[in-house]
Design a protein around this motif. Structure first.
Motif, short mmCIF file in Angstrom:
data_model
loop_
_atom_site.label_atom_id
_atom_site.label_comp_id
_atom_site.label_asym_id
_atom_site.label_seq_id
_atom_site.Cartn_x
_atom_site.Cartn_y
_atom_site.Cartn_z
N ARG A 43 0.84 -1.22 0.00
CA ARG A 43 0.00 0.00 0.00
C ARG A 43 0.86 1.25 0.00
NH1 ARG A 43 -5.26 -0.67 3.93
NH2 ARG A 43 -6.01 -2.58 2.95
N ALA A 44 1.92 1.24 0.81
CA ALA A 44 2.81 2.40 0.86
C ALA A 44 3.42 2.66 -0.52
CB ALA A 44 3.90 2.19 1.91
N TYR A 45 3.82 1.61 -1.19
CA TYR A 45 4.38 1.74 -2.53
C TYR A 45 3.36 2.36 -3.49
CZ TYR A 45 6.12 0.33 -7.13
OH TYR A 45 6.53 0.33 -8.43
N ARG A 46 2.14 1.82 -3.45
CA ARG A 46 1.08 2.31 -4.35
C ARG A 46 0.66 3.74 -4.04
NH1 ARG A 46 -2.57 -3.14 -4.18
NH2 ARG A 46 -1.39 -4.30 -5.73
N LYS A 47 0.73 4.13 -2.78
CA LYS A 47 0.22 5.44 -2.36
C LYS A 47 1.34 6.48 -2.15
CE LYS A 47 -4.09 4.06 -1.79
NZ LYS A 47 -5.20 4.60 -2.51
N TRP A 48 2.58 6.11 -2.42
CA TRP A 48 3.71 7.01 -2.15
C TRP A 48 3.52 8.37 -2.81
CZ3 TRP A 48 6.96 7.51 1.50
CH2 TRP A 48 8.11 8.27 1.35
N HIS A 49 3.02 8.40 -4.03
CA HIS A 49 2.84 9.68 -4.74
C HIS A 49 1.72 10.52 -4.13
CE1 HIS A 49 5.63 8.01 -7.52
NE2 HIS A 49 5.41 8.89 -8.48
N THR A 50 0.75 9.87 -3.48
CA THR A 50 -0.37 10.63 -2.92
C THR A 50 -0.16 10.98 -1.44
OG1 THR A 50 -1.60 8.61 -2.37
CG2 THR A 50 -2.03 9.62 -4.52
N PHE A 51 0.86 10.38 -0.81
CA PHE A 51 1.16 10.72 0.59
C PHE A 51 1.69 12.15 0.61
CE2 PHE A 51 4.58 10.36 4.02
CZ PHE A 51 3.72 10.71 5.05
N ARG A 52 0.95 13.04 1.27
CA ARG A 52 1.29 14.47 1.28
C ARG A 52 2.41 14.80 2.25
NH1 ARG A 52 -4.43 14.85 1.94
NH2 ARG A 52 -3.97 15.54 4.04
N GLY A 53 2.66 13.93 3.21
CA GLY A 53 3.71 14.20 4.18
C GLY A 53 3.24 15.07 5.34
N ASP A 54 1.92 15.07 5.60
CA ASP A 54 1.38 15.85 6.72
C ASP A 54 1.83 15.28 8.06
OD1 ASP A 54 0.11 17.47 4.90
OD2 ASP A 54 -1.81 16.44 5.07
N SER A 55 2.19 14.02 8.09
CA SER A 55 2.70 13.37 9.30
C SER A 55 4.06 12.79 8.96
CB SER A 55 1.75 12.26 9.75
OG SER A 55 1.74 11.21 8.80
N THR A 56 4.74 12.24 9.98
CA THR A 56 6.00 11.56 9.70
C THR A 56 5.70 10.27 8.94
OG1 THR A 56 5.99 10.28 11.74
CG2 THR A 56 7.06 12.46 11.81
N VAL A 57 6.69 9.75 8.29
CA VAL A 57 6.53 8.50 7.55
C VAL A 57 6.18 7.37 8.52
CG1 VAL A 57 7.74 6.82 6.11
CG2 VAL A 57 8.04 9.26 5.68
N LYS A 58 6.79 7.37 9.69
CA LYS A 58 6.51 6.33 10.70
C LYS A 58 5.04 6.35 11.11
CE LYS A 58 8.06 4.73 15.24
NZ LYS A 58 8.98 5.02 16.34
N THR A 59 4.49 7.54 11.32
CA THR A 59 3.08 7.66 11.69
C THR A 59 2.19 7.18 10.55
OG1 THR A 59 3.59 9.53 13.14
CG2 THR A 59 1.29 9.27 12.45
N TRP A 60 2.54 7.54 9.33
CA TRP A 60 1.77 7.12 8.16
C TRP A 60 1.76 5.60 8.04
CZ3 TRP A 60 3.86 5.85 2.97
CH2 TRP A 60 2.87 5.78 1.97
N LEU A 61 2.93 4.98 8.17
CA LEU A 61 3.01 3.52 8.08
C LEU A 61 2.28 2.85 9.24
CD1 LEU A 61 6.70 3.02 6.90
CD2 LEU A 61 4.62 2.65 5.56
N THR A 62 2.36 3.43 10.43
CA THR A 62 1.64 2.88 11.58
C THR A 62 0.14 2.96 11.36
OG1 THR A 62 3.46 3.45 13.07
CG2 THR A 62 1.32 3.02 14.09
N THR A 63 -0.32 4.05 10.80
CA THR A 63 -1.74 4.20 10.49
C THR A 63 -2.19 3.12 9.51
OG1 THR A 63 -1.60 6.59 10.83
CG2 THR A 63 -3.49 5.79 9.59
N ILE A 64 -1.41 2.90 8.46
CA ILE A 64 -1.74 1.86 7.49
C ILE A 64 -1.78 0.50 8.20
CG2 ILE A 64 -0.96 0.62 5.43
CD1 ILE A 64 0.31 3.32 4.49
N THR A 65 -0.78 0.24 9.03
CA THR A 65 -0.70 -1.04 9.74
C THR A 65 -1.91 -1.24 10.64
OG1 THR A 65 1.72 -0.86 9.74
CG2 THR A 65 0.75 -2.47 11.25
N VAL A 66 -2.24 -0.24 11.44
CA VAL A 66 -3.39 -0.33 12.36
C VAL A 66 -4.67 -0.59 11.57
CG1 VAL A 66 -4.84 1.00 13.95
CG2 VAL A 66 -2.35 1.02 14.22
N ASN A 67 -4.85 0.14 10.47
CA ASN A 67 -6.07 -0.02 9.68
C ASN A 67 -6.17 -1.42 9.05
OD1 ASN A 67 -7.04 2.53 10.26
ND2 ASN A 67 -6.07 3.46 8.48
N ILE A 68 -5.07 -1.92 8.54
CA ILE A 68 -5.10 -3.27 7.96
C ILE A 68 -5.37 -4.30 9.05
CG2 ILE A 68 -3.71 -5.07 6.85
CD1 ILE A 68 -2.37 -2.80 5.22
#
Length: 184
Positions: free
Chosen positions: A55-80
């Motif tokens: 998902r991170a690979y597919r969404k890398w271009h749309t990730f705006r960077g409003d949070s840290t990368v770690k927070t973004w990946l943790t959010t994806i992990t929690v949601n999955i």
């Protein structure tokens, strides 16, 4: 106050393939440990980890960077994890990764999962109600700030702070019941 992660999107390659490799090297362990915490299953945690990075690979271009990368990946992990586990989240104790496949060489991830499983404090955390388990894990094990936890689990930061405070009190009582905390 806990420091927030310092790694932002602009610290990584703009090329999704190169960024993916960087993300997996830097955050692979925390993603798999978080997935294991939620699922209690090493194989499912590995599958979830792969899905997170896909998902991170597919969404890398749309990730705006409003949070840290770690927070973004943790959010994806929690949601999955929540999607996969639904209502069953936290109902089973983690399995012992060492018992899953005897004779198999132990990977770094398996070794990390084994240490996580054996953590005495984590066993006490797992006895707390679900919302308190989550905030304690994300704060102490995933090393996220309350703001980052708020983003990762879509809960107001004040609620996260309140849950964290109550969770610490509950954990102290839980550990105190077992006589683990000694005076002196």
């Amino acid at each position: 106050m806990k420091p927030t992660g310092s790694r932002h999107k602009n610290d990584f390659s703009k090329d999704p393939t190169q960024a993916l490799e960087q993300l997996m090297n830097e955050f692979g362990t925390i993603v798999i440990r978080t997935a294991f915490f939620y699922t209690g299953d090493a194989h499912l945690a590995e599958d979830i980890s792969q899905e997170v990075f896909l998902r991170a690979y597919r969404k890398w271009h749309t990730f705006r960077g409003d949070s840290t990368v770690k927070t973004w990946l943790t959010t994806i992990t929690v949601n999955i994890c929540r999607d996969k586990m639904s209502v069953r989240m936290f109902t089973e104790q983690p399995t012992e990764p060492g018992k899953l496949e005897l004779g198999r060489t132990i990977s770094v991830e398996d070794e990390a999962l084994e240490r996580l499983k054996k953590s005495e404090v984590l066993q006490h955390v797992l006895r707390l109600p679900l919302p308190y388990q989550e905030v304690l894990y994300l704060y102490y094990y995933a090393d996220l700030s309350t703001r980052e936890i708020s983003e990762a689990i879509s809960t107001p930061e004040g609620t996260v702070r309140n849950k964290l405070h109550r969770a610490r009190e509950m954990l102290a009582r839980e550990i105190g019941k077992e006589g683990i905390i000694h005076d002196g």
